[in-house]
Design an enzyme around this catalytic site. Structure first.
Site, PDB file in Angstrom:
ATOM      1  N   LYS A 156       0.345 -37.571  24.425  1.00 53.27           N
ATOM      2  CA  LYS A 156      -1.118 -37.644  24.604  1.00 53.27           C
ATOM      3  C   LYS A 156      -1.520 -36.722  25.773  1.00 53.27           C
ATOM      4  O   LYS A 156      -0.930 -35.654  25.934  1.00 53.27           O
ATOM      5  CB  LYS A 156      -1.557 -39.087  24.831  1.00 53.27           C
ATOM      6  CG  LYS A 156      -0.984 -40.040  23.794  1.00 53.27           C
ATOM      7  CD  LYS A 156      -1.611 -41.393  23.841  1.00 53.27           C
ATOM      8  CE  LYS A 156      -0.861 -42.309  22.902  1.00 53.27           C
ATOM      9  NZ  LYS A 156      -1.555 -43.543  22.632  1.00 53.27           N
TER      10      LYS A 156
ATOM     11  N   GLY B 194       4.423 -43.575  21.744  1.00 54.74           N
ATOM     12  CA  GLY B 194       3.553 -43.101  22.816  1.00 54.74           C
ATOM     13  C   GLY B 194       4.156 -43.377  24.184  1.00 54.74           C
ATOM     14  O   GLY B 194       5.018 -42.653  24.670  1.00 54.74           O
ATOM     15  N   GLY B 195       3.722 -44.480  24.789  1.00 54.91           N
ATOM     16  CA  GLY B 195       4.108 -44.803  26.166  1.00 54.91           C
ATOM     17  C   GLY B 195       5.602 -44.735  26.437  1.00 54.91           C
ATOM     18  O   GLY B 195       6.036 -44.210  27.475  1.00 54.91           O
TER      19      GLY B 195
ATOM     20  N   ASN C 270       4.805 -38.976  21.454  1.00 56.11           N
ATOM     21  CA  ASN C 270       3.434 -38.461  21.578  1.00 56.11           C
ATOM     22  C   ASN C 270       3.021 -38.646  23.032  1.00 56.11           C
ATOM     23  O   ASN C 270       2.760 -39.768  23.457  1.00 56.11           O
ATOM     24  CB  ASN C 270       2.500 -39.248  20.640  1.00 56.11           C
ATOM     25  CG  ASN C 270       1.054 -38.869  20.838  1.00 56.11           C
ATOM     26  OD1 ASN C 270       0.749 -37.841  21.452  1.00 56.11           O
ATOM     27  ND2 ASN C 270       0.152 -39.691  20.318  1.00 56.11           N
TER      28      ASN C 270
ATOM     29  N   GLU D 238      -6.784 -41.939  17.764  1.00 46.45           N
ATOM     30  CA  GLU D 238      -7.613 -41.671  18.943  1.00 46.45           C
ATOM     31  C   GLU D 238      -8.548 -40.493  18.677  1.00 46.45           C
ATOM     32  O   GLU D 238      -9.676 -40.457  19.169  1.00 46.45           O
ATOM     33  CB  GLU D 238      -6.712 -41.412  20.169  1.00 46.45           C
ATOM     34  CG  GLU D 238      -6.075 -42.709  20.659  1.00 46.45           C
ATOM     35  CD  GLU D 238      -4.807 -42.541  21.471  1.00 46.45           C
ATOM     36  OE1 GLU D 238      -4.451 -41.400  21.847  1.00 46.45           O
ATOM     37  OE2 GLU D 238      -4.152 -43.573  21.733  1.00 46.45           O
TER      38      GLU D 238
ATOM     39  N   GLY E 283      -0.563 -48.901  22.157  1.00 43.86           N
ATOM     40  CA  GLY E 283      -0.724 -49.092  23.597  1.00 43.86           C
ATOM     41  C   GLY E 283      -1.073 -50.508  24.017  1.00 43.86           C
ATOM     42  O   GLY E 283      -1.471 -50.741  25.159  1.00 43.86           O
TER      43      GLY E 283
ATOM     44  N   GLU F 255       0.211 -46.241  11.826  1.00 46.20           N
ATOM     45  CA  GLU F 255      -0.045 -46.730  13.177  1.00 46.20           C
ATOM     46  C   GLU F 255      -1.259 -47.665  13.162  1.00 46.20           C
ATOM     47  O   GLU F 255      -2.412 -47.183  13.201  1.00 46.20           O
ATOM     48  CB  GLU F 255      -0.343 -45.565  14.127  1.00 46.20           C
ATOM     49  CG  GLU F 255       0.789 -44.588  14.282  1.00 46.20           C
ATOM     50  CD  GLU F 255       0.694 -43.852  15.617  1.00 46.20           C
ATOM     51  OE1 GLU F 255       1.676 -43.902  16.365  1.00 46.20           O
ATOM     52  OE2 GLU F 255      -0.351 -43.264  15.916  1.00 46.20           O
TER      53      GLU F 255
ATOM     54  N   HIS G   9      -4.433 -38.468  14.440  1.00 45.85           N
ATOM     55  CA  HIS G   9      -4.169 -39.638  15.285  1.00 45.85           C
ATOM     56  C   HIS G   9      -5.455 -40.463  15.394  1.00 45.85           C
ATOM     57  O   HIS G   9      -6.557 -39.905  15.493  1.00 45.85           O
ATOM     58  CB  HIS G   9      -3.689 -39.190  16.668  1.00 45.85           C
ATOM     59  CG  HIS G   9      -3.111 -40.316  17.462  1.00 45.85           C
ATOM     60  ND1 HIS G   9      -3.894 -41.267  18.073  1.00 45.85           N
ATOM     61  CD2 HIS G   9      -1.827 -40.679  17.705  1.00 45.85           C
ATOM     62  CE1 HIS G   9      -3.115 -42.149  18.675  1.00 45.85           C
ATOM     63  NE2 HIS G   9      -1.848 -41.814  18.467  1.00 45.85           N
TER      64      HIS G   9
ATOM     65  N   SER H  57       3.287 -49.407  19.917  1.00 43.95           N
ATOM     66  CA  SER H  57       4.040 -50.254  20.850  1.00 43.95           C
ATOM     67  C   SER H  57       5.533 -50.352  20.510  1.00 43.95           C
ATOM     68  O   SER H  57       6.159 -51.398  20.733  1.00 43.95           O
ATOM     69  CB  SER H  57       3.405 -51.651  20.944  1.00 43.95           C
ATOM     70  OG  SER H  57       2.113 -51.558  21.505  1.00 43.95           O
TER      71      SER H  57
HETATM   72  C1  PEP Z   1       0.760 -43.426  19.740  1.00 40.39           C
HETATM   73  O1  PEP Z   1       0.019 -42.995  20.604  1.00 40.39           O
HETATM   74  O2  PEP Z   1       0.879 -42.801  18.700  1.00 40.39           O
HETATM   75  C2  PEP Z   1       1.475 -44.670  20.010  1.00 40.39           C
HETATM   76  C3  PEP Z   1       2.131 -45.207  19.025  1.00 40.39           C
HETATM   77  O3  PEP Z   1       1.382 -45.178  21.285  1.00 40.39           O
HETATM   78  P1  PEP Z   1       2.223 -46.422  21.879  1.00 40.39           P
HETATM   79  O4  PEP Z   1       3.656 -46.243  21.468  1.00 40.39           O
HETATM   80  O5  PEP Z   1       2.041 -46.305  23.360  1.00 40.39           O
HETATM   81  O6  PEP Z   1       1.635 -47.667  21.307  1.00 40.39           O
END
Ligand code: PEP
Length: 249
Positions: free
Chosen positions: A12, A230-231, A10, A95, A170, A164, A93, A209
Protein backbone atom coordinates in the site's frame (compact mmCIF):
# COMPACT_ATOMS: atom_id res chain seq x y z
CA UNK A 1 -5.59 -29.31 -9.95
CA UNK A 2 -2.55 -28.56 -7.80
CA UNK A 3 -1.31 -25.06 -8.53
CA UNK A 4 1.89 -23.52 -7.14
CA UNK A 5 1.02 -21.20 -4.29
CA UNK A 6 1.50 -17.48 -4.85
CA UNK A 7 2.09 -15.29 -1.80
CA UNK A 8 2.04 -11.60 -2.69
CA UNK A 9 2.64 -8.68 -0.36
CA UNK A 10 0.75 -5.42 -0.79
CA UNK A 11 2.69 -2.60 0.80
CA UNK A 12 0.00 0.00 0.00
CA UNK A 13 1.35 3.53 0.75
CA UNK A 14 4.19 2.28 2.91
CA UNK A 15 7.87 2.16 2.06
CA UNK A 16 10.80 4.54 1.66
CA UNK A 17 14.26 3.98 0.22
CA UNK A 18 15.33 3.07 3.77
CA UNK A 19 13.03 0.03 3.51
CA UNK A 20 15.03 -1.57 0.69
CA UNK A 21 16.82 -3.48 3.47
CA UNK A 22 13.48 -5.05 4.44
CA UNK A 23 12.81 -5.99 0.81
CA UNK A 24 16.22 -7.65 0.70
CA UNK A 25 15.38 -9.58 3.88
CA UNK A 26 12.07 -10.70 2.32
CA UNK A 27 13.87 -11.80 -0.87
CA UNK A 28 16.36 -13.80 1.20
CA UNK A 29 13.51 -15.47 3.10
CA UNK A 30 11.65 -16.22 -0.13
CA UNK A 31 14.69 -17.90 -1.65
CA UNK A 32 14.47 -20.56 1.09
CA UNK A 33 11.09 -21.64 -0.34
CA UNK A 34 11.56 -22.12 -4.09
CA UNK A 35 8.32 -24.13 -4.22
CA UNK A 36 6.32 -20.94 -3.51
CA UNK A 37 5.98 -17.94 -5.86
CA UNK A 38 6.58 -14.80 -3.81
CA UNK A 39 5.91 -11.26 -5.01
CA UNK A 40 5.95 -7.81 -3.45
CA UNK A 41 3.68 -5.03 -4.74
CA UNK A 42 5.21 -1.77 -3.60
CA UNK A 43 4.83 1.96 -4.25
CA UNK A 44 5.65 2.67 -7.91
CA UNK A 45 8.41 5.09 -6.99
CA UNK A 46 10.35 2.32 -5.19
CA UNK A 47 10.05 -0.32 -7.92
CA UNK A 48 13.22 0.42 -9.86
CA UNK A 49 15.37 0.56 -6.71
CA UNK A 50 13.86 -2.67 -5.41
CA UNK A 51 14.39 -4.47 -8.72
CA UNK A 52 18.06 -3.45 -8.69
CA UNK A 53 18.43 -4.55 -5.07
CA UNK A 54 16.64 -7.91 -5.40
CA UNK A 55 16.73 -9.01 -9.04
CA UNK A 56 15.40 -12.48 -8.15
CA UNK A 57 12.18 -11.33 -6.45
CA UNK A 58 9.00 -10.54 -8.42
CA UNK A 59 8.29 -6.85 -7.82
CA UNK A 60 4.96 -5.35 -8.77
CA UNK A 61 2.85 -2.21 -8.74
CA UNK A 62 -0.48 -1.71 -7.00
CA UNK A 63 -2.47 -0.15 -9.86
CA UNK A 64 -2.14 0.88 -13.51
CA UNK A 65 -3.96 3.32 -15.74
CA UNK A 66 -5.87 1.73 -18.60
CA UNK A 67 -4.18 3.99 -21.17
CA UNK A 68 -0.74 3.48 -22.58
CA UNK A 69 0.18 7.16 -22.19
CA UNK A 70 -1.41 10.59 -22.30
CA UNK A 71 -2.83 13.46 -20.29
CA UNK A 72 -3.46 11.61 -17.02
CA UNK A 73 -1.70 13.61 -14.33
CA UNK A 74 -0.31 11.51 -11.52
CA UNK A 75 -1.10 8.14 -13.12
CA UNK A 76 1.21 5.27 -14.01
CA UNK A 77 0.85 3.18 -17.16
CA UNK A 78 1.53 -0.52 -17.44
CA UNK A 79 4.43 0.20 -19.79
CA UNK A 80 5.95 2.46 -17.14
CA UNK A 81 5.78 -0.35 -14.58
CA UNK A 82 7.41 -2.74 -17.06
CA UNK A 83 10.05 -0.12 -17.83
CA UNK A 84 10.84 0.12 -14.10
CA UNK A 85 11.29 -3.65 -13.93
CA UNK A 86 7.94 -4.73 -12.50
CA UNK A 87 6.56 -8.09 -13.55
CA UNK A 88 3.08 -7.82 -12.08
CA UNK A 89 0.48 -5.45 -10.73
CA UNK A 90 -2.57 -5.47 -8.51
CA UNK A 91 -5.77 -4.06 -10.03
CA UNK A 92 -9.16 -3.42 -8.45
CA UNK A 93 -8.11 -3.36 -4.80
CA UNK A 94 -11.17 -2.48 -2.71
CA UNK A 95 -9.40 0.58 -1.32
CA UNK A 96 -9.20 1.94 -4.88
CA UNK A 97 -12.67 0.72 -5.86
CA UNK A 98 -13.91 2.77 -2.91
CA UNK A 99 -11.67 5.87 -2.71
CA UNK A 100 -11.10 6.25 -6.47
CA UNK A 101 -14.61 5.02 -7.37
CA UNK A 102 -13.23 2.35 -9.70
CA UNK A 103 -16.02 0.44 -11.43
CA UNK A 104 -15.85 -3.16 -12.60
CA UNK A 105 -15.50 -1.88 -16.18
CA UNK A 106 -12.55 0.32 -15.15
CA UNK A 107 -10.89 -2.62 -13.38
CA UNK A 108 -11.39 -4.81 -16.47
CA UNK A 109 -9.76 -2.13 -18.66
CA UNK A 110 -6.82 -1.90 -16.26
CA UNK A 111 -6.40 -5.69 -16.20
CA UNK A 112 -6.43 -5.83 -20.00
CA UNK A 113 -3.92 -2.96 -20.27
CA UNK A 114 -1.57 -4.64 -17.80
CA UNK A 115 -1.80 -8.07 -19.45
CA UNK A 116 -1.31 -6.43 -22.85
CA UNK A 117 1.91 -4.82 -21.61
CA UNK A 118 3.21 -8.18 -20.37
CA UNK A 119 2.50 -7.81 -16.66
CA UNK A 120 0.94 -10.54 -14.58
CA UNK A 121 -2.19 -9.34 -12.81
CA UNK A 122 -3.70 -9.86 -9.37
CA UNK A 123 -7.34 -8.80 -9.73
CA UNK A 124 -9.15 -8.13 -6.44
CA UNK A 125 -12.80 -8.75 -5.66
CA UNK A 126 -14.71 -8.94 -2.39
CA UNK A 127 -17.86 -7.96 -0.56
CA UNK A 128 -18.66 -5.39 2.13
CA UNK A 129 -19.87 -6.39 5.59
CA UNK A 130 -23.39 -5.23 4.70
CA UNK A 131 -23.44 -7.57 1.73
CA UNK A 132 -22.01 -10.47 3.80
CA UNK A 133 -24.65 -9.90 6.49
CA UNK A 134 -27.44 -9.73 3.93
CA UNK A 135 -26.53 -13.23 2.68
CA UNK A 136 -25.74 -12.12 -0.88
CA UNK A 137 -21.92 -12.29 -0.81
CA UNK A 138 -21.62 -14.98 -3.47
CA UNK A 139 -23.98 -13.30 -5.96
CA UNK A 140 -22.33 -9.91 -5.38
CA UNK A 141 -18.80 -11.21 -5.88
CA UNK A 142 -19.86 -13.18 -8.98
CA UNK A 143 -21.30 -9.99 -10.50
CA UNK A 144 -18.10 -8.11 -9.65
CA UNK A 145 -16.04 -10.90 -11.18
CA UNK A 146 -18.15 -11.04 -14.35
CA UNK A 147 -17.66 -7.30 -14.88
CA UNK A 148 -13.96 -7.17 -13.99
CA UNK A 149 -12.44 -10.19 -15.74
CA UNK A 150 -10.35 -9.52 -18.85
CA UNK A 151 -11.81 -10.66 -22.15
CA UNK A 152 -9.29 -13.45 -22.69
CA UNK A 153 -6.21 -15.15 -21.28
CA UNK A 154 -3.03 -15.88 -23.20
CA UNK A 155 -0.53 -17.43 -20.84
CA UNK A 156 -0.70 -19.72 -17.85
CA UNK A 157 -0.17 -17.87 -14.58
CA UNK A 158 -0.66 -14.38 -15.99
CA UNK A 159 -3.89 -13.80 -14.05
CA UNK A 160 -4.60 -14.41 -10.37
CA UNK A 161 -7.78 -13.49 -8.54
CA UNK A 162 -7.65 -12.22 -4.96
CA UNK A 163 -10.82 -12.75 -2.95
CA UNK A 164 -10.62 -10.07 -0.28
CA UNK A 165 -13.70 -9.49 1.86
CA UNK A 166 -13.51 -5.75 2.53
CA UNK A 167 -14.43 -6.24 6.18
CA UNK A 168 -11.43 -8.53 6.69
CA UNK A 169 -8.81 -6.13 5.32
CA UNK A 170 -6.67 -4.71 8.10
CA UNK A 171 -9.24 -5.58 10.76
CA UNK A 172 -7.90 -8.85 12.18
CA UNK A 173 -11.22 -10.49 11.24
CA UNK A 174 -11.42 -13.35 8.76
CA UNK A 175 -14.28 -15.36 7.27
CA UNK A 176 -14.69 -18.93 8.49
CA UNK A 177 -12.88 -21.63 6.54
CA UNK A 178 -16.25 -22.78 5.17
CA UNK A 179 -17.06 -19.27 3.95
CA UNK A 180 -13.68 -19.00 2.20
CA UNK A 181 -14.09 -22.46 0.67
CA UNK A 182 -17.58 -21.67 -0.58
CA UNK A 183 -16.47 -18.40 -2.18
CA UNK A 184 -13.34 -19.84 -3.78
CA UNK A 185 -15.35 -22.75 -5.22
CA UNK A 186 -17.83 -20.27 -6.72
CA UNK A 187 -14.97 -18.21 -8.20
CA UNK A 188 -13.39 -21.34 -9.69
CA UNK A 189 -16.74 -22.31 -11.23
CA UNK A 190 -17.08 -18.89 -12.83
CA UNK A 191 -13.50 -19.01 -14.17
CA UNK A 192 -14.12 -22.42 -15.74
CA UNK A 193 -17.38 -21.19 -17.29
CA UNK A 194 -15.64 -18.15 -18.66
CA UNK A 195 -12.27 -19.48 -19.83
CA UNK A 196 -12.85 -23.24 -20.14
CA UNK A 197 -9.98 -25.39 -18.91
CA UNK A 198 -7.68 -22.31 -18.83
CA UNK A 199 -9.84 -21.11 -15.92
CA UNK A 200 -8.40 -24.01 -13.93
CA UNK A 201 -4.93 -22.45 -14.17
CA UNK A 202 -5.90 -19.11 -12.63
CA UNK A 203 -4.74 -18.93 -9.03
CA UNK A 204 -7.31 -17.77 -6.49
CA UNK A 205 -5.68 -15.99 -3.56
CA UNK A 206 -7.34 -15.19 -0.27
CA UNK A 207 -6.66 -11.76 1.24
CA UNK A 208 -7.73 -10.11 4.48
CA UNK A 209 -5.83 -10.26 7.78
CA UNK A 210 -3.60 -13.18 6.75
CA UNK A 211 -0.87 -13.49 9.38
CA UNK A 212 1.56 -16.08 10.73
CA UNK A 213 -1.03 -17.45 13.17
CA UNK A 214 -3.77 -18.18 10.60
CA UNK A 215 -1.84 -18.75 7.37
CA UNK A 216 -1.50 -22.55 7.62
CA UNK A 217 -5.23 -23.01 8.18
CA UNK A 218 -6.12 -20.68 5.30
CA UNK A 219 -3.69 -22.40 2.91
CA UNK A 220 -5.23 -25.78 3.75
CA UNK A 221 -8.64 -24.70 2.38
CA UNK A 222 -9.50 -26.22 -1.03
CA UNK A 223 -9.03 -23.81 -3.96
CA UNK A 224 -6.94 -21.39 -1.88
CA UNK A 225 -3.93 -21.05 -4.17
CA UNK A 226 -2.10 -18.40 -2.20
CA UNK A 227 -2.61 -15.12 -0.39
CA UNK A 228 -2.51 -11.38 -0.86
CA UNK A 229 -1.04 -10.01 2.35
CA UNK A 230 -1.08 -6.41 3.54
CA UNK A 231 0.15 -5.60 7.04
CA UNK A 232 2.00 -8.87 7.58
CA UNK A 233 4.09 -8.34 4.43
CA UNK A 234 5.78 -5.17 5.66
CA UNK A 235 8.36 -6.97 7.80
CA UNK A 236 10.32 -10.06 6.78
CA UNK A 237 9.84 -11.44 10.31
CA UNK A 238 6.04 -11.53 9.78
CA UNK A 239 6.01 -12.38 6.08
CA UNK A 240 8.45 -15.28 6.29
CA UNK A 241 6.17 -17.54 8.38
CA UNK A 242 3.33 -16.86 5.92
CA UNK A 243 5.57 -17.98 3.02
CA UNK A 244 6.69 -20.99 5.05
CA UNK A 245 3.04 -21.92 5.71
CA UNK A 246 2.36 -21.82 1.96
CA UNK A 247 5.36 -24.07 1.37
CA UNK A 248 4.11 -26.52 3.98
CA UNK A 249 0.56 -26.71 2.65
C1 PEP B 1 -4.69 -6.03 1.50
O1 PEP B 1 -4.45 -4.85 1.64
O2 PEP B 1 -4.84 -6.47 0.37
C2 PEP B 1 -4.79 -6.85 2.70
C3 PEP B 1 -5.21 -8.07 2.55
O3 PEP B 1 -4.43 -6.26 3.89
P1 PEP B 1 -4.27 -7.01 5.31
O4 PEP B 1 -3.50 -8.28 5.08
O5 PEP B 1 -3.51 -6.03 6.15
O6 PEP B 1 -5.65 -7.29 5.83
Amino acid sequence: MLLRKLVAGNWKMHGLSSDIDEIQAIAAAASDYPEVDVALCIPAILIERAVRAVPGLAIGGQDVHHSDKGAHTGCTSARMLVDAGATLTIVGHSERRDAQRESDAAVKAKAEAALGAGLNVILCIGESIEVRDSGTAIETVMTQLGGSLPQSLCEEGELALAYEPIWAIGTGKTPTSDEIEEMHAAIRGKLLDRFGSDGGQVRILYGGSVKPSNAAEIFSIPEVNGALVGGASLKAADFMPVIAAAAGS
